[in-house]
Each structure stands twice: as structure tokens, then as C-alpha cells.
Design a protein around this motif. Structure first.
Motif, short mmCIF file in Angstrom:
data_model
loop_
_atom_site.label_atom_id
_atom_site.label_comp_id
_atom_site.label_asym_id
_atom_site.label_seq_id
_atom_site.Cartn_x
_atom_site.Cartn_y
_atom_site.Cartn_z
N ASN A 31 0.84 -1.19 0.00
CA ASN A 31 0.00 0.00 0.00
C ASN A 31 0.88 1.24 0.00
N PRO A 32 0.53 2.21 -0.84
CA PRO A 32 1.31 3.45 -0.86
C PRO A 32 0.85 4.38 0.27
N PHE A 33 1.64 5.39 0.52
CA PHE A 33 1.16 6.46 1.38
C PHE A 33 0.09 7.24 0.63
N VAL A 34 -0.95 7.60 1.34
CA VAL A 34 -2.05 8.35 0.76
C VAL A 34 -2.07 9.72 1.42
N LEU A 35 -2.33 10.75 0.64
CA LEU A 35 -2.40 12.09 1.19
C LEU A 35 -3.69 12.25 2.00
N ALA A 36 -3.57 12.66 3.24
CA ALA A 36 -4.75 12.80 4.08
C ALA A 36 -5.66 13.91 3.58
N ALA A 37 -5.06 14.96 3.01
CA ALA A 37 -5.88 16.06 2.51
C ALA A 37 -6.65 15.63 1.26
N GLU A 38 -6.14 14.60 0.60
CA GLU A 38 -6.73 14.13 -0.64
C GLU A 38 -7.82 13.09 -0.39
N ALA A 39 -7.50 12.14 0.44
CA ALA A 39 -8.42 11.03 0.74
C ALA A 39 -8.36 10.77 2.24
N PRO A 40 -9.08 11.55 3.02
CA PRO A 40 -8.93 11.47 4.47
C PRO A 40 -9.51 10.19 5.08
N VAL A 41 -10.37 9.49 4.34
CA VAL A 41 -11.02 8.32 4.93
C VAL A 41 -10.41 7.04 4.37
N SER A 42 -10.02 6.16 5.27
CA SER A 42 -9.50 4.85 4.88
C SER A 42 -10.38 3.78 5.52
N THR A 43 -10.43 2.63 4.88
CA THR A 43 -11.19 1.54 5.45
C THR A 43 -10.30 0.30 5.53
N PHE A 44 -10.65 -0.60 6.44
CA PHE A 44 -9.97 -1.89 6.42
C PHE A 44 -10.99 -2.98 6.73
N ALA A 45 -10.67 -4.17 6.29
CA ALA A 45 -11.65 -5.26 6.31
C ALA A 45 -11.95 -5.70 7.73
N VAL A 46 -13.19 -6.07 7.95
CA VAL A 46 -13.61 -6.58 9.24
C VAL A 46 -13.06 -8.00 9.45
N ASP A 47 -13.07 -8.79 8.40
CA ASP A 47 -12.63 -10.18 8.51
C ASP A 47 -11.17 -10.31 8.09
N VAL A 48 -10.38 -10.84 8.97
CA VAL A 48 -8.96 -11.03 8.68
C VAL A 48 -8.59 -12.47 8.99
N GLY A 49 -7.93 -13.11 8.04
CA GLY A 49 -7.43 -14.45 8.30
C GLY A 49 -6.13 -14.39 9.06
N THR A 50 -5.64 -15.55 9.48
CA THR A 50 -4.34 -15.57 10.15
C THR A 50 -3.47 -16.67 9.58
N GLU A 51 -3.90 -17.24 8.42
CA GLU A 51 -3.21 -18.41 7.88
C GLU A 51 -1.79 -18.09 7.43
N ALA A 99 -13.44 -1.24 2.02
CA ALA A 99 -13.37 -2.64 2.39
C ALA A 99 -14.78 -3.20 2.54
N GLU A 100 -14.86 -4.50 2.40
CA GLU A 100 -16.17 -5.13 2.51
C GLU A 100 -16.68 -5.10 3.95
N ALA A 101 -17.99 -5.10 4.05
CA ALA A 101 -18.60 -5.15 5.38
C ALA A 101 -18.47 -6.57 5.94
N GLY A 102 -18.57 -6.69 7.22
CA GLY A 102 -18.47 -8.00 7.85
C GLY A 102 -19.35 -8.08 9.08
N ARG A 103 -19.08 -9.08 9.88
CA ARG A 103 -19.93 -9.35 11.03
C ARG A 103 -19.04 -9.50 12.25
N ILE A 104 -19.52 -9.01 13.37
CA ILE A 104 -18.77 -9.14 14.61
C ILE A 104 -19.50 -10.09 15.53
N GLU A 105 -18.78 -11.10 15.94
CA GLU A 105 -19.36 -12.06 16.88
C GLU A 105 -18.62 -11.99 18.20
N ALA A 106 -19.15 -12.69 19.18
CA ALA A 106 -18.53 -12.67 20.50
C ALA A 106 -17.06 -13.08 20.40
#
Lengths: 175, 482
Positions: B193-213, B335-342
Motif C-alpha cells: 500500500n502506498p502512502f495516501v495524502l490525508a488532505a486528498e483522501a482522508p477516509v481509509s477503510t480496512f476489512a472486518v474479517d482477517v485471516g491468520t493463515e 473494504a467489505e462489510a463484515g460481522r462481529i461475533e462474541a
């Protein structure tokens, strides 16, 4: 079944009053020192355990000073054990620009308080500590000196330095 | 010589001590005499006392650590079901039993009873940003009706709600400029991922679901004596392989997830800041809980008054949506939406180039030498202008179907890496390991020996021995790659 009454009720009442009165401010103080709440909680708990081992006469009347002193010792034990004493070696990078202080500092708004808090958080840790002990916990220079094992003039110098910087930084805030 | 005649500097610590009533009587008289002779000193004393009053009231309003006991059914009914949206001083009103229970060890000593069966939950919001009512309200901006444009849309539809929208943007900046600034078009840099200018694109997202494989795969290859292929080293999966001590929201609390934000120096680039976003779902309840939250989206909005550029570590494949590549916007696809469980837990790391730092010190920004003009901050109120970023969690409550929003602002206290929490240090070390294995252009000073040093700082807490295993793995890697 857990009940609020304890077999050591009489001895416990004095302790409990001290816990009720001081635990939150001790926890806040310890969290600042060790950097996270888990360990701060352990530190404060150890502090109260030691407190309970004291004869009441030895601590009564200056509970707060006693608790803060022991809490500080315990916190530094923890930091030392983890080799993190550099945490308290004064110098964190200064990240605030300076300008001439503005005369007649007026502090009336919530916003201003928030800004001031944010500036306090930018002070080096040792300055934050004495500022909190003075203006949050209400200790005198002499009491802070006993708690921190710094000389009274050293405490005075730290507070002076911190206050000077706060005045400067506050004046430099965008309005 | 007569001390009474000495001029006193306004910068004399004794003047400060005098203003705060800290001098003994003899010295007080000396200073007072000097002050009475000099109007400038009188003004300084007035200023000091005003500041002292301001400090007392500001620190008096500094949020106390919020201490909420959980899982002790014997006394639980006496507690409020959720943290109220008022200054949380409620602990002073808690019943006697609850006060004791907040120190299980203490209670243990007092009673000699086995203290099993209850846990202690301490939730501390970052106390920096605000105080009192504003503090609580800002932490729990819960909207009961769906916000306009919320219903699967992300990105542009939300621009109007931007937290830092009133911050003026640098004039003349365009998406094309941003791409040049980010060094797009090069081949090597596209990997990360490159550095993004905050003044240009202040909102970033990241995925709810992350693997650990990826961690297991990297580990297997290294122990087999092979260096893992660069693309198999997914930093977000490495980082999320490890457990971290994030407190969960209290049982009965309205929010399904608690945020644990921390910022300190990036260990591999001292002048950059590293932000750790830890999100922890509620723990498993005794009864089966329904799913905690659906259609969950994480957003991070950076404040251009503080942040020049930012870079999400890892999540490379997941963030890129090939179908959106024709868009003129320089912002990455949401990023795609996901689900949060206990028991849900995720860690995301952002590297930040603060305003005032040269964006071009980074290899990714070698293209255009356009100067980055510092956005003026006067349009934003002082407190908000100090915020580094705000993490927003948008979700749908599965029971009420209501769309909700939690927001968690973060102020940079300027901490050095050495002063960061062990969890932060360890997560940074794991990310640094990933940067080295990926031979990332953003690796800075990261190397296998520095990774070991960083990881050792944070390895003391190690249930399950995962962190020791990591250290062994890095040392194993040292024997394979230089």
C-alpha cells in the motif's frame, strides 16, 4: 456466595474508605506511570495490600501521600523489571511550535479545557506527573517532593518549566 | 547585600512558586516585595494564577478511568446496565460490595474466600481528547435511525459528514497529483500500500474479517529452510495471529465492540507515527448471545491538520477492488462489510507521516516534488484540530435492525516507541518482520535484528508462548536471509 460483609470488618472499614476515596486517582496516576491499565491495576492493588499491612496509626492523617508514595515505588519497580525506565527519562520529542505568550490567559470554556488537557499530554512524563500531583491531586510542593523523592526546588523547577511551556503552547493554539 | 533589591526575572521558578502559594513566609516576603515594585511581574503572577485555575479545572474534568465490574451475578443487579452518556463518576455511587469487587485481590485478602467466579473489567477511553459530557457523548455517538446515505454505500456519500471537513484542503491538489505523490505507476511499490495524502483522501477503510493463515505458512516455510515468497507474507495476517490484551466492552454495554487506540513512533521510521487500532468484541456470554453486529464497516478518518500522509500496513489484496479501477477518485475502494461475533478481535496498523515531515523522505513518494502546503487549522475548533484521527465503526444492530455508529477519536500524545504498551511494541515488531520479509520499500530501518529487539520489548506477556515462538522464528529467519 460473596457478600459485602467481611470477617475483618473493623479493620476493613478504614481500608475500604481509603480504597473508595483514592483508588480512582491512584489508578489514573499509576496508569500514567506504567503506561497501561493492566499493570496499573496490579500496582494499585499491591499498594492497597501494603496499606492494609500498616498499623492504622502509621498512615492515618496522610493516607493520600502514603498511598501515592508507595504506588510510585511499586510502579517504578515494575518499569525497572521490564527495563522500561527510559519511559521516564525526561525527553520525549517536542512536537509543539512556539510563539509569544498571549497576555491575559482566559479559561472559561470546555473547549479550552480540552485543549489544555491535550497540551498537558504533550509534556514530558516527569512534568506531567508533578503537574497532575499539584493541580489534580492537590499536593503541595513539599508533599510532591516526598512522594517523588525529588527535592522541593526540583519539584518547583519542573512545575515552573511545565507551566511556562503550557502558557507558551496555549497561546500558540489556533483560535 | 540586600536581597530585597535584587531584580526578579519573570522566568524565575520562585515567581511560579509564589503565584501558587508554595513559598515559606520569609521567601514569600522577598518575592512579594519584588512583585509590588514591578507591574510586569504582577501581570505574570496573574497569568500564572489564571493558568493554575485552568489546570485545576481542566484536570478535575479529566475523565477518570472507568471501572466496571462484570460477571458477578450476586451483586450485578445493583449496577446500571450500561455506561450512561454522562460523565462516568458513577463508580462513587456503586454499592459497597461492588467497590470491593473491583479489587478482587484485595477482596481475597479481606475475606480469605476464594475469589473465583468473577472477573475484572476496566475500560479506559483515551482520556486525552475531551472531558465531561462531551467526552461521553463523543465516544458513543449512537444514531438510532440510519444516517442519510447509509445502506451499503461507502465513500463519497459520507463526505458531508466528514469530521474534519472544515479543514481547508491544499489548493490545486487533484487525484492525479496524489497519484504522482504516491509514486503510482512504478512497479515495485505497487506491491505494498502506498502512502495516501490525508488532505486528498482522508477516509481509509480496512476489512472486518482477517485471516491468520499466512503466519502458519511463513512459519512452516522458514522452519523448512525456505524464504517465503513475498506475496505470501501478508502483514495483517501475521499481526492478527497473536493475542493482545484488549478489554472487551462491558456486559450489557450498548456497544458491541471496544476500540483500543494507541500511537507512538514507528520503530522503523522514527519521524513517522505508528497507530494501532485494536477492536475487541464482547466476550462470550454464559447464555448464547445473538450475533453482536452485522454489516460492520470500519473507517478511519485522518485529520489533515495533523496527518500529511498515511499508509495501511497489510490488507493489500483485500482493499483493492479491480472493478473500481476506472474511478477518478484516488481513494482506495472501501473494504467489505463484515460481522462481529462474541470474542471478535482485530488489529490494524497505520503508519503516519505527520504534517511538517517531508513526504518525499519515503521511497513511495519519489515522483513529483510538489510541495505540500500545511492546511490551516483555524477553522476547526482547537480540541478537534489536535486529533490525529477518528475510528468509526458503523454497524446494524441485529435485534433492532437500527444502523448505528460508534466513533473513537485519537490524540497523539507524542509517545516514543519505547514508551508504548507491550502489545503495541509486539504488534509493531510483527509488522516490521513482515516489512523485512516482503522487502518492502517502506521498511525503513527494519531488519531482523531490530525486529528481535522490538519484539523483546513486548514479549513479557505471553500466554501460550506465541511471542517466544515468534522470537525463535525471527532468529531462524536470520540464519536464512540476510
Amino acid at each position: 456466595m460473596i457478600t459485602p460483609t467481611s470477617p475483618h470488618e473493623s479493620a476493613g472499614e478504614f481500608v475500604e474508605a481509603a480504597v473508595a476515596q483514592h483508588q480512582a486517582s491512584l489508578l489514573r496516576y499509576a496508569a500514567r506511570l506504567v503506561g497501561d491499565l493492566d499493570r496499573a491495576r496490579d500496582v494499585v492493588q499491591d499498594t492497597f495490600v501494603k496499606f492494609m499491612a500498616q498499623p492504622r496509626a502509621a498512615v492515618e492523617g496522610h493516607e493520600a501521600e502514603w498511598l501515592f508514595t508507595v504506588c510510585r515505588h511499586r510502579a517504578f519497580d515494575v518499569l525497572r523489571k521490564e527495563g522500561r525506565m527510559s519511559h521516564f527519562a525526561d525527553g520525549e520529542a517536542e512536537r509543539v511550535s512556539s510563539s509569544e505568550p498571549r497576555p491575559g490567559l482566559v479559561l472559561e470554556q470546555k473547549e479550552t479545557q480540552s485543549a489544555l488537557l491535550a497540551l498537558i499530554h504533550r509534556l514530558p512524563p516527569n512534568q506531567q506527573e508533578v503537574i497532575r500531583l499539584k493541580f489534580q491531586s492537590g499536593f503541595s510542593y513539599k508533599e510532591i517532593s516526598r512522594i517523588t523523592a525529588l527535592s522541593v526546588s526540583n519539584v518547583g523547577f519542573l512545575i515552573h518549566t511545565a507551566v511556562t511551556r503550557l502558557r507558551r503552547d496555549f497561546a500558540a493554539l489556533p483560535r | 547585600m540586600n536581597e530585597h533589591d535584587l531584580p526578579l526575572s519573570p522566568d524565575d521558578p520562585r515567581l511560579t512558586a509564589y503565584a501558587f502559594g508554595e513559598l515559606d513566609e520569609a521567601e514569600r516576603q522577598v518575592i512579594e516585595a519584588a512583585v509590588q515594585r514591578d507591574p510586569a511581574l504582577q501581570a505574570a503572577v496573574r497569568d500564572l494564577r489564571a493558568l493554575g485555575g485552568g489546570l485545576t479545572s481542566a484536570l478535575g474534568e479529566e475523565p477518570l478511568p472507568t471501572v466496571v465490574p462484570v460477571s458477578f451475578s450476586a451483586v450485578a443487579p445493583t449496577l446500571p446496565p450500561a455506561r450512561p452518556a454522562v460523565p462516568d463518576r458513577s463508580e462513587f455511587d456503586l454499592p459497597k460490595a461492588a467497590r470491593l469487587l473491583r479489587f478482587p485481590g484485595l477482596y481475597y485478602v479481606l475475606t480469605g474466600a476464594a475469589a473465583a467466579g468473577f472477573a475484572l473489567l476496566v475500560a479506559v477511553r483515551d482520556p486525552i481528547a475531551s472531558s465531561g459530557n462531551r467526552y461521553a457523548v463523543r465516544q458513543y455517538e449512537v444514531r438510532l435511525s440510519p444516517p442519510p446515505g447509509d445502506g451499503g454505500n461507502t465513500g463519497p456519500a459520507r463526505a458531508a459528514a466528514s469530521r474534519y471537513a472544515s479543514v481547508p484542503r491544499p489548493a490545486g491538489s487533484t487525484g492525479a497529483d496524489a497519484k504522482a505523490q504516491r509514486g503510482e505507476g512504478g512497479n515495485a511499490d505497487d506491491r505494498d500500500n502506498p502512502f495516501v495524502l490525508a488532505a486528498e483522501a482522508p477516509v481509509s477503510t480496512f476489512a472486518v474479517d482477517v485471516g491468520t493463515e499466512a503466519y502458519a505458512e511463513v512459519r512452516r516455510l522458514l522452519h523448512a529452510g525456505q524464504t517465503p515468497p513475498l506475496e505470501s507474507v501478508r502483514i495483517e495476517e501475521l499481526v492478527n495471529h497473536f493475542p493482545y490484551r484488549y478489554e472487551a466492552p462491558a456486559r450489557g454495554a450498548i456497544e458491541p465492540v471496544a476500540a483500543h487506540l494507541e500511537v507512538a513512533s514507528a520503530p522503523w521510521a522514527e519521524r513517522h507515527r505508528l497507530v494501532r487500532i485494536g477492536l475487541q468484541g464482547r466476550e462470550l456470554a454464559q447464555r448464547a448471545d445473538p450475533v453482536l453486529a452485522e454489516d460492520v464497516r470500519f473507517e478511519v478518518e485522518f485529520n489533515p491538520a495533523q496527518v500529511a500522509g498515511y499508509r495501511l500496513l497489510g490488507y493489500e489484496q483485500r482493499r483493492t477492488d479491480p472493478g473500481d479501477s476506472t474511478g477518478a477518485s484516488s481513494a482506495p475502494a472501501p473494504a467489505e462489510a463484515g460481522r462481529i461475533e462474541a470474542g471478535y478481535r482485530v488489529t490494524a496498523l497505520y503508519e503516519i507521516i505527520p504534517v511538517g515531515e517531508d513526504l518525499r523522505t519515503d521511497a513511495s513518494a519519489r515522483g513529483d516534488a510538489r510541495s505540500y502546503s500545511r492546511p490551516a487549522a483555524q477553522a476547526v475548533d482547537a480540541a478537534r484540530a489536535l486529533e490525529l484521527l477518528t475510528v468509526t465503526v458503523r454497524y446494524r444492530d441485529p435485534e433492532s435492525e437500527a444502523a448505528r455508529l460508534l466513533s473513537f477519536p485519537l490524540v497523539d500524545g507524542g509517545a516514543a516507541f519505547d514508551a508504548a504498551s507491550p502489545d503495541f511494541q509486539f504488534a509493531a515488531a510483527v509488522a516490521g518482520f513482515g516489512l523485512v520479509l516482503r522487502d518492502s520499500p517502506h521498511r525503513g530501518t527494519a531488519s531482523l535484528p531490530t525486529v528481535v529487539r522490538w519484539a523483546e520489548l513486548g514479549a513479557a506477556f505471553d500466554p501460550g508462548g506465541h511471542r517466544a515462538d515468534f522470537l525463535a522464528l525471527v532468529r531462524r529467519a536470520e540464519t536464512l536471509v540476510r
